[in-house]
Design a protein around this motif. Sequence first.
Motif, PDB file in Angstrom:
ATOM      1  N   GLN A  69      51.532  33.054  51.895  1.00  0.00           N
ATOM      2  CA  GLN A  69      50.856  33.370  50.685  1.00  0.00           C
ATOM      3  C   GLN A  69      49.576  33.883  50.960  1.00  0.00           C
ATOM      4  O   GLN A  69      49.326  34.794  50.254  1.00  0.00           O
ATOM      5  N   ARG A  70      48.857  33.327  51.764  1.00  0.00           N
ATOM      6  CA  ARG A  70      47.395  33.749  51.744  1.00  0.00           C
ATOM      7  C   ARG A  70      46.910  35.048  52.270  1.00  0.00           C
ATOM      8  O   ARG A  70      46.239  35.866  52.110  1.00  0.00           O
ATOM      9  N   SER A  71      48.324  35.535  53.268  1.00  0.00           N
ATOM     10  CA  SER A  71      48.312  37.046  53.766  1.00  0.00           C
ATOM     11  C   SER A  71      48.639  37.950  52.635  1.00  0.00           C
ATOM     12  O   SER A  71      47.933  38.798  52.127  1.00  0.00           O
ATOM     13  N   ILE A  72      49.581  37.445  51.708  1.00  0.00           N
ATOM     14  CA  ILE A  72      49.820  38.646  50.447  1.00  0.00           C
ATOM     15  C   ILE A  72      48.691  38.495  49.743  1.00  0.00           C
ATOM     16  O   ILE A  72      48.560  39.513  49.188  1.00  0.00           O
ATOM     17  N   ASP A  73      48.062  37.292  49.242  1.00  0.00           N
ATOM     18  CA  ASP A  73      46.745  37.369  48.645  1.00  0.00           C
ATOM     19  C   ASP A  73      45.808  38.229  49.147  1.00  0.00           C
ATOM     20  O   ASP A  73      45.302  39.229  48.425  1.00  0.00           O
ATOM     21  N   TRP A  75      46.410  40.846  51.182  1.00  0.00           N
ATOM     22  CA  TRP A  75      46.943  42.328  51.112  1.00  0.00           C
ATOM     23  C   TRP A  75      46.633  42.827  49.886  1.00  0.00           C
ATOM     24  O   TRP A  75      46.188  43.922  49.478  1.00  0.00           O
ATOM     25  N   GLY A  76      46.891  41.986  48.659  1.00  0.00           N
ATOM     26  CA  GLY A  76      46.556  42.712  47.485  1.00  0.00           C
ATOM     27  C   GLY A  76      45.272  42.944  47.372  1.00  0.00           C
ATOM     28  O   GLY A  76      44.558  43.855  46.537  1.00  0.00           O
ATOM     29  N   ASP A  77      44.283  42.040  47.569  1.00  0.00           N
ATOM     30  CA  ASP A  77      42.696  42.016  47.533  1.00  0.00           C
ATOM     31  C   ASP A  77      42.217  43.252  48.161  1.00  0.00           C
ATOM     32  O   ASP A  77      41.337  43.818  47.473  1.00  0.00           O
ATOM     33  N   ILE A  78      42.778  43.582  49.211  1.00  0.00           N
ATOM     34  CA  ILE A  78      42.300  44.709  50.050  1.00  0.00           C
ATOM     35  C   ILE A  78      42.830  46.018  49.567  1.00  0.00           C
ATOM     36  O   ILE A  78      42.122  47.193  48.968  1.00  0.00           O
ATOM     37  N   LEU A  79      44.115  45.921  48.942  1.00  0.00           N
ATOM     38  CA  LEU A  79      44.598  47.087  48.393  1.00  0.00           C
ATOM     39  C   LEU A  79      43.812  47.585  46.993  1.00  0.00           C
ATOM     40  O   LEU A  79      43.371  48.789  46.840  1.00  0.00           O
ATOM     41  N   SER A  80      43.270  46.360  46.219  1.00  0.00           N
ATOM     42  CA  SER A  80      42.859  46.793  44.913  1.00  0.00           C
ATOM     43  C   SER A  80      41.342  47.437  45.275  1.00  0.00           C
ATOM     44  O   SER A  80      40.824  48.000  44.548  1.00  0.00           O
ATOM     45  N   GLY A  81      40.685  47.388  46.589  1.00  0.00           N
ATOM     46  CA  GLY A  81      39.554  47.818  46.990  1.00  0.00           C
ATOM     47  C   GLY A  81      38.418  46.888  46.666  1.00  0.00           C
ATOM     48  O   GLY A  81      37.194  47.170  47.252  1.00  0.00           O
ATOM     49  N   ASP A  82      38.577  45.590  46.414  1.00  0.00           N
ATOM     50  CA  ASP A  82      37.391  44.549  46.060  1.00  0.00           C
ATOM     51  C   ASP A  82      36.956  44.070  47.364  1.00  0.00           C
ATOM     52  O   ASP A  82      35.786  43.852  47.627  1.00  0.00           O
ATOM     53  N   GLY A 502      42.598  40.096  43.011  1.00  0.00           N
ATOM     54  CA  GLY A 502      42.210  41.345  42.768  1.00  0.00           C
ATOM     55  C   GLY A 502      43.119  42.376  42.372  1.00  0.00           C
ATOM     56  O   GLY A 502      42.715  43.379  41.503  1.00  0.00           O
ATOM     57  N   LEU A 503      44.256  42.610  42.918  1.00  0.00           N
ATOM     58  CA  LEU A 503      45.128  43.660  42.628  1.00  0.00           C
ATOM     59  C   LEU A 503      45.851  43.625  41.149  1.00  0.00           C
ATOM     60  O   LEU A 503      45.694  44.496  40.393  1.00  0.00           O
ATOM     61  N   GLN A 504      45.973  42.270  40.938  1.00  0.00           N
ATOM     62  CA  GLN A 504      46.588  42.204  39.521  1.00  0.00           C
ATOM     63  C   GLN A 504      45.599  42.269  38.382  1.00  0.00           C
ATOM     64  O   GLN A 504      45.869  43.031  37.474  1.00  0.00           O
ATOM     65  N   THR A 505      44.253  42.064  38.810  1.00  0.00           N
ATOM     66  CA  THR A 505      43.235  42.097  37.716  1.00  0.00           C
ATOM     67  C   THR A 505      43.058  43.659  37.680  1.00  0.00           C
ATOM     68  O   THR A 505      42.733  44.254  36.408  1.00  0.00           O
ATOM     69  N   PHE A 506      43.077  44.597  38.793  1.00  0.00           N
ATOM     70  CA  PHE A 506      43.026  45.981  38.615  1.00  0.00           C
ATOM     71  C   PHE A 506      44.028  46.448  37.946  1.00  0.00           C
ATOM     72  O   PHE A 506      43.866  47.425  36.890  1.00  0.00           O
ATOM     73  N   ARG A 507      45.322  46.095  38.202  1.00  0.00           N
ATOM     74  CA  ARG A 507      46.534  46.573  37.424  1.00  0.00           C
ATOM     75  C   ARG A 507      46.498  46.517  35.744  1.00  0.00           C
ATOM     76  O   ARG A 507      46.970  46.932  35.188  1.00  0.00           O
ATOM     77  N   ARG A 508      46.137  45.032  35.505  1.00  0.00           N
ATOM     78  CA  ARG A 508      46.211  44.478  34.084  1.00  0.00           C
ATOM     79  C   ARG A 508      44.874  45.200  33.413  1.00  0.00           C
ATOM     80  O   ARG A 508      45.024  45.394  32.129  1.00  0.00           O
ATOM     81  N   LEU A 509      43.561  45.084  33.901  1.00  0.00           N
ATOM     82  CA  LEU A 509      42.486  45.068  33.047  1.00  0.00           C
ATOM     83  C   LEU A 509      41.622  46.446  33.767  1.00  0.00           C
ATOM     84  O   LEU A 509      41.002  47.264  32.806  1.00  0.00           O
ATOM     85  N   THR A 510      41.403  46.568  34.864  1.00  0.00           N
ATOM     86  CA  THR A 510      40.766  47.863  35.380  1.00  0.00           C
ATOM     87  C   THR A 510      41.215  48.993  35.209  1.00  0.00           C
ATOM     88  O   THR A 510      40.518  50.048  34.385  1.00  0.00           O
ATOM     89  N   GLY A 511      42.217  49.431  35.772  1.00  0.00           N
ATOM     90  CA  GLY A 511      42.780  50.767  35.471  1.00  0.00           C
ATOM     91  C   GLY A 511      42.347  52.040  36.090  1.00  0.00           C
ATOM     92  O   GLY A 511      43.302  52.335  37.025  1.00  0.00           O
ATOM     93  N   THR A 512      41.235  52.235  36.340  1.00  0.00           N
ATOM     94  CA  THR A 512      40.560  53.166  37.153  1.00  0.00           C
ATOM     95  C   THR A 512      39.288  52.589  37.844  1.00  0.00           C
ATOM     96  O   THR A 512      38.445  51.922  37.004  1.00  0.00           O
ATOM     97  N   LYS A 513      38.876  52.986  39.050  1.00  0.00           N
ATOM     98  CA  LYS A 513      37.742  52.665  39.729  1.00  0.00           C
ATOM     99  C   LYS A 513      37.242  53.426  40.716  1.00  0.00           C
ATOM    100  O   LYS A 513      38.353  54.112  41.390  1.00  0.00           O
ATOM    101  N   LYS A 514      36.145  53.269  41.355  1.00  0.00           N
ATOM    102  CA  LYS A 514      35.812  53.848  42.388  1.00  0.00           C
ATOM    103  C   LYS A 514      35.717  53.049  43.661  1.00  0.00           C
ATOM    104  O   LYS A 514      35.042  51.971  43.652  1.00  0.00           O
TER     105      LYS A 514
END
Length: 549
Positions: A69-73, A75-82, A502-514
């Motif tokens: 699970q911590r690797s999946i976590d 992957w998502g945090d890196i994919l989100s860009g954070d 990170g990823l779910q926050t991006f998908r749920r709240l952020t939407g677009t970012k640099k």
Amino acid sequence: MKKNITILLLAALFLSSCADNWLNRQYQGGSLSQEQYDKLSSEKMKGTLLGIYAMIYTMGGDSHDEFGQRSIDLWGDILSGDIALTNKTYGWLYTDEQMLTVSARTGTIWGFYYGMLHNINTTVFSIENSSKIMELIATHGYPGDGGEYAYTEEETEYALYMAQALAMRGYCYGNLARWYTPVVKSTYMTGYTIDTYKCVPVYTESNMNEPQALSTSAEVYNRTFSDLSTSIMLFEKFGAYYEEIQGTEYSRNTKLEVDVNVARGLIAYAYLNAAPYYKNVDNNKMKTYYRLAHKYANDVILSGEYSLLKNNELCTTGFNNVDHSSWMWGQNVVVETAGGLKSWFGQMDIHSYSYAWAGDTKVLDDVLKTDIEARAWDGRINWFNDGKKKSTFKDCPDGKFFSAQSPESTAEEDIDREWLSDNIFMRYESMFLIASEACYFIDSLSASADYLTQITDERMNTKYPFAQDDYTTYKTSLSNGATLLKEIEYNWRVEMWGEGYGLQTFRRLTGTKKRGGNHDYSGGSEVNASDHSFNMNIPSSEATYNPNI
């Protein structure tokens, strides 16, 4: 302790062999016979559950970026860009930096959760077959509800085993629903709603022997809600009954096991993630889901079992010890379960003999860093290395995550080579963030701000002389609805940085970012959560081996 570790490892080995057989078949079914899973003793059932928990931090293969699970976590945090990768010397996790996670990792994520689900469903079947506990409840009701039936000690134990198994099943389906349901504004959702979009198959103890067709996202979430709400009821009712007949309070053996508050946390997060899909589709249901997210998160807060990380602890704990009072769910890493280089700390910690220490640094995205610096009162900036002592470690999270063995030195002779830092799966602070966001979307802005500031009250930058004055101004600004929502999103990204949100926050709240310029790949680019890169497809092998898809 050694006896428990031995039981855990043997159970994990047994269940892993079951999962291997299942994975060879590719779809989520599995062979199960009455003879194989006849009456299981309470002790054997305990070992079976320990094996399921062990699967959370294990993953097949030799890749050093695959460790459960911590690797999946990660992957998502890196994919989100954070989290930004600054180079690719060893190559691990670069797939995620390139935003290829949804195609390259889909088979691994699918296999991880469905492998676990196969064993959970087997366990649920076995508990019911051994004890008929759910049949007894259907006939006599829960203890304390006025029925005359007196549950035995053994039946009470089985009910609490069932609570754990159902919580874990809800956990798996909640994760699958998040990963495999596109964001609301994605082109993949064009013409669909959460009630019609085909997501993933749902397997339970009653249908696990046959491949199933895809269920809608709503059906997957409903399975999540059903399993977790039943789990909570079992924990609450039979936990109290256990204390009545045993004369001692029921409690889990370790924080690796789920309990009623972990189940509440899981269901709160599931409702939070499902709610946005009903905006302008069924606004009453949307608000009901937000209210339920708030209710369950607040139940955890009101339990009084945990405490927020205090300001004077911001840079002292290393987020490496499961015994800390803010940790709700986590793994106590011991010698027998240490992953070495193939671990979260092995990938992230510059104080361990690891990839980060050797130069493959994973750091704070510098756009997000600018956001933190703009809030000069925020002490969480000190979670990240300022680069003054060693520039190659600049923006590494050595103030937030550092080895329990070597918290300061990065000299080769002093760094940690034992890798015994613990893994975190759920932290108390996330309950306040869930409650804050949920209250915001049911128009309880004052309550929303109150939940948020209970965290930020403990995040003062003691190195900045005007922190208190600036923070007072900051709190006043939260009376503005737009500002409050922005700060909820900001605090998800900063407070939970590196913890898998990170990823779910991006998908749920952020939407677009640099993306920050310090990313090795595509730094400075604009990204949108509705793009293909952030919306998972099911593995192609599933369609090949599952005749119902």
